[in-house]
Design a protein around this motif. Structure first.
Motif, mmCIF file in Angstrom:
data_model
loop_
_atom_site.group_PDB
_atom_site.id
_atom_site.type_symbol
_atom_site.label_atom_id
_atom_site.label_comp_id
_atom_site.label_asym_id
_atom_site.label_seq_id
_atom_site.Cartn_x
_atom_site.Cartn_y
_atom_site.Cartn_z
ATOM 1 N N PRO A 96 28.634 -8.141 59.011
ATOM 2 C CA PRO A 96 28.548 -7.410 60.276
ATOM 3 C C PRO A 96 27.105 -7.073 60.625
ATOM 4 O O PRO A 96 26.204 -7.147 59.785
ATOM 5 C CB PRO A 96 29.358 -6.142 60.000
ATOM 6 N N ASP A 97 26.908 -6.665 61.854
ATOM 7 C CA ASP A 97 25.595 -6.281 62.343
ATOM 8 C C ASP A 97 25.398 -4.790 62.081
ATOM 9 O O ASP A 97 26.037 -3.961 62.699
ATOM 10 C CB ASP A 97 25.510 -6.580 63.846
ATOM 11 N N PHE A 98 24.503 -4.456 61.159
ATOM 12 C CA PHE A 98 24.297 -3.058 60.783
ATOM 13 C C PHE A 98 23.315 -2.373 61.739
ATOM 14 O O PHE A 98 22.314 -1.799 61.336
ATOM 15 C CB PHE A 98 23.793 -2.964 59.345
ATOM 16 N N GLN A 99 23.629 -2.441 63.033
ATOM 17 C CA GLN A 99 22.800 -1.782 64.042
ATOM 18 C C GLN A 99 23.447 -0.510 64.578
ATOM 19 O O GLN A 99 22.815 0.247 65.308
ATOM 20 C CB GLN A 99 22.529 -2.748 65.207
ATOM 21 N N GLU A 100 24.705 -0.293 64.214
ATOM 22 C CA GLU A 100 25.403 0.919 64.638
ATOM 23 C C GLU A 100 26.274 1.381 63.484
ATOM 24 O O GLU A 100 27.271 0.753 63.154
ATOM 25 C CB GLU A 100 26.238 0.651 65.892
ATOM 26 N N LEU A 101 25.873 2.478 62.853
ATOM 27 C CA LEU A 101 26.550 2.994 61.676
ATOM 28 C C LEU A 101 27.245 4.306 62.005
ATOM 29 O O LEU A 101 26.819 5.043 62.904
ATOM 30 C CB LEU A 101 25.545 3.227 60.540
#
Length: 364
Positions: free
Chosen positions: A328-333
């Motif tokens: 996944p894209d870890f740009q929004e946690l």
């Protein structure tokens, strides 16, 4: 300790010591210490050059990372990378079980590395040592042109399991939980996919320290009190509104740092006559449906240990997803809190947003 790492561009089935992958990753990191950073500063080379492989359940390499350690002189004010493929990371303490050997030639061969990993694995199994078998590590200490070379293969000591979380169904019997469809994730036994429904929410921004890029406990408390005052009457109708869970914190990541952070409450599903906030720092809005991969854990978290615990659990989430072949894209946690901090049984969750580009093919 502080370090920088870069992902190897491995193709499915590519051997771990691929020269092309090694050269690209090494060049990215070497350019950083030669001045490709925001301070244009040259940083001394350190040893070893480490490579961590993430192995899937099919025993194939899913992803691989090379890293350089940042020396003591630059740890307090480490320059930021200017190459998006280079990441600055903070590592906590950890223990490795390593086996050292020498070799001839430009690089250690695939067959030699495999042989040495096999010897190390057999010795560890005989000794009954528990290690993280899915994350083998190699460490090189010399230039390829040195006549004498030192190379190490290693496994990290197995981490203690996360504390067991309080059961979600038990929590949702006593307080309204945000509505979501929950699915298991193939290959990631401690991770679930949650598809959250559209909902009315209130939110506020959490103040992030501009220097550390982190929110303090005091800043979290201020944000929570803003939202709590809204549901206890600080709204245009003076209405008391039932509390729901989880209390959600969203971290927006930009250039490997937290750029913004938001805390929010989901409003009760039955509430239709929604009052406007009195506090200008509280926003009421309708949130679109969204999906996350999440990992739950328990345990009482002290203020002193908070950063360490959440960092560990986000790493555990990343590791399980990577082993499962999901990137996944870890740009929004997100962090989700379900229980009162004073309760004996706790439920915390760390989560990452599933973007449209995320690989969800391996879910069930």
């Amino acid at each position: 300790s502080s370090g920088i790492n870069a992902e190897w561009p491995l193709r499915p089935g590519e051997v771990p010591d691929s020269f092309m992958g090694f050269r690209k990753a090494f060049k990215n990191l070497f350019n950083y210490i030669e001045g490709a950073n925001d301070q244009k500063e040259k940083i001394p080379m350190t040893a070893p050059v480490s490579n961590m492989l993430v192995m899937g359940s099919d025993e194939q390499v899913k992803v691989q990372y090379m890293s350089f350690l940042i020396g003591e002189a630059h740890r307090s004010s480490t320059p930021k990378p200017t190459n998006k493929d280079v990441m600055l990371v903070e590592e906590g303490e950890y223990t490795l079980y390593a086996r050292a050997f020498g070799y001839t030639g430009f690089m250690a061969s695939k067959s030699l590395i495999k042989q040495e990993f096999g010897i190390l694995a057999n010795e560890l199994k005989k000794a009954g040592v528990e290690v993280e078998w899915s994350y083998p590590i190699t460490m090189g200490y010399n230039s390829p042109w040195d006549s004498e070379k030192r190379f190490e293969v290693a496994f990290a000591a197995k981490a203690a399991p996360s504390p067991k979380p309080k059961d979600l169904d038990e929590i949702c019997k006593d307080i309204e939980c945000a509505k979501a469809d929950i699915h298991d994730v193939k290959g990631a036994p401690n991770v679930q996919r949650k598809d959250y429904y559209e909902a009315n929410v209130i939110m506020t921004e959490v103040d992030v320290d501009p220097t550390t890029k982190k929110a303090t406990t005091a800043a979290y408390n201020v944000a929570f009190k803003r939202l709590y005052r809204y549901i206890t009457g600080n709204n245009e109708k003076g209405m008391n509104i039932n509390m729901t869970v989880p209390v959600r914190n969203k971290l927006v990541i930009k250039d490997n740092e937290v750029s913004h952070q938001f805390m929010s409450f989901v409003l009760p599903a039955a509430l239709t006559d929604i009052p406007a906030p009195k506090d200008s720092k509280v926003v009421q809005t309708k949130e679109k449906a969204y999906s996350v991969y999440e990992k739950a854990f328990g345990g009482v978290i002290s203020e002193a240990d908070s950063e360490t615990v959440y960092s560990r659990e986000f790493k555990n989430l990343w590791a399980e997803l990577t082993v499962a072949g999901i990137k996944p894209d870890f740009q929004e946690l997100y962090t989700f809190e379900y229980t009162d901090p004073k309760d004996n049984e706790q439920r915390h969750e760390v989560a990452v947003l599933i973007s449209q580009n995320s690989d969800i093919a391996m879910e069930i």
